[in-house]
Design a protein around this motif. Structure first.
Motif, PDB file in Angstrom:
ATOM      1  N   GLU A 179      -8.155   7.196   1.057  1.00 33.77           N
ATOM      2  CA  GLU A 179      -8.083   7.361  -0.402  1.00 33.77           C
ATOM      3  C   GLU A 179      -8.132   6.013  -1.096  1.00 33.77           C
ATOM      4  N   GLU A 180      -7.421   5.035  -0.543  1.00 36.01           N
ATOM      5  CA  GLU A 180      -7.460   3.715  -1.175  1.00 36.01           C
ATOM      6  C   GLU A 180      -8.876   3.149  -1.127  1.00 36.01           C
TER       7      GLU A 180
ATOM      8  N   VAL B 260      -9.363  -6.289  -5.331  1.00 34.50           N
ATOM      9  CA  VAL B 260      -9.115  -4.940  -5.838  1.00 34.50           C
ATOM     10  C   VAL B 260      -8.135  -4.219  -4.924  1.00 34.50           C
ATOM     11  N   ILE B 261      -7.193  -3.514  -5.545  1.00 37.24           N
ATOM     12  CA  ILE B 261      -6.283  -2.642  -4.804  1.00 37.24           C
ATOM     13  C   ILE B 261      -6.172  -1.329  -5.568  1.00 37.24           C
ATOM     14  N   ALA B 262      -5.796  -0.280  -4.857  1.00 36.84           N
ATOM     15  CA  ALA B 262      -5.529   1.015  -5.488  1.00 36.84           C
ATOM     16  C   ALA B 262      -4.135   1.445  -5.057  1.00 36.84           C
ATOM     17  N   ARG B 263      -3.362   1.952  -6.016  1.00 39.24           N
ATOM     18  CA  ARG B 263      -1.996   2.386  -5.747  1.00 39.24           C
ATOM     19  C   ARG B 263      -1.714   3.692  -6.476  1.00 39.24           C
ATOM     20  N   ARG B 264      -0.677   4.380  -6.042  1.00 36.44           N
ATOM     21  CA  ARG B 264      -0.269   5.627  -6.703  1.00 36.44           C
ATOM     22  C   ARG B 264       0.068   5.348  -8.158  1.00 36.44           C
TER      23      ARG B 264
ATOM     24  N   ALA C 286       0.836  -1.206   0.000  1.00 39.04           N
ATOM     25  CA  ALA C 286       0.000   0.000   0.000  1.00 39.04           C
ATOM     26  C   ALA C 286       0.871   1.257   0.000  1.00 39.04           C
ATOM     27  N   ASP C 287       0.458   2.250  -0.777  1.00 38.90           N
ATOM     28  CA  ASP C 287       1.201   3.517  -0.830  1.00 38.90           C
ATOM     29  C   ASP C 287       0.273   4.730  -0.835  1.00 38.90           C
ATOM     30  N   LEU C 288      -0.994   4.511  -0.542  1.00 32.92           N
ATOM     31  CA  LEU C 288      -1.968   5.594  -0.453  1.00 32.92           C
ATOM     32  C   LEU C 288      -2.539   5.628   0.969  1.00 32.92           C
TER      33      LEU C 288
END
Length: 156
Positions: free
Chosen positions: A54-55, A103-107, A48-50
């Motif tokens: 936000e993620e 599902v993942i969200a990253r920069r 993780a980087d958010l």
């Protein structure tokens, strides 16, 4: 003749799921019980980087956008992505046999950008069910009435 190291993909182009991670994935057709293993594999492959909030927001937006794209349900929530007019292309997947497996969200590569990486399953119009489908959706941070929101970017 190129050296062996010249033919290896670098970290920017290599698949995020390395051999160690792939060995822990459930077999195709495992169904919903295998989804948690896929989620853990994604999280292990891409730390993780958010910020957590936000993620969470991006994961929900990405899953909603993918569902709208694949099934047609909810496209009105995304007029900038699908347009305001009548639906021109029929959805390729039915709602009954569609699910997001992980599902993942990253920069993203640039400041103010993010990528939502989704693994999903669905049955197409012909009834063929396939799991482990992969989609990346890109978002940019957009100012909106004093707040910033994440806006999906059209496919290129």
């Amino acid at each position: 003749m190129p050296s062996a190291s010249a033919t290896k993909p670098d970290a920017k182009t290599a698949s995020p799921l390395n051999a160690r991670t792939v060995s822990h994935l459930p077999p195709h057709g495992e169904g919903a019980p295998g989804d948690q293993a896929i989620q853990h594999a994604l999280e292990a492959a891409w730390p993780a980087d958010l910020p957590v909030g936000e993620e969470r927001e991006l994961r929900a937006a990405g899953a909603g956008l993918l569902r709208a794209d694949a099934t047609g349900v909810g496209r009105e929530k995304w007029p900038r992505f699908f347009g305001d007019g009548p639906q021109v292309i029929a959805p390729a997947f039915g709602t009954a046999r569609f699910r997001v497996q992980a599902v993942i969200a990253r920069r993203g590569a640039a400041s103010g950008r993010a990528v939502v990486h989704l693994v999903w399953a669905g049955a197409d119009r012909g009834g063929v069910f396939t799991d482990g489908r992969i989609t990346d959706l890109y978002f940019t941070r957009t100012p909106n009435k004093g707040e910033s929101t994440w806006t999906p970017q059209p496919r290129t």
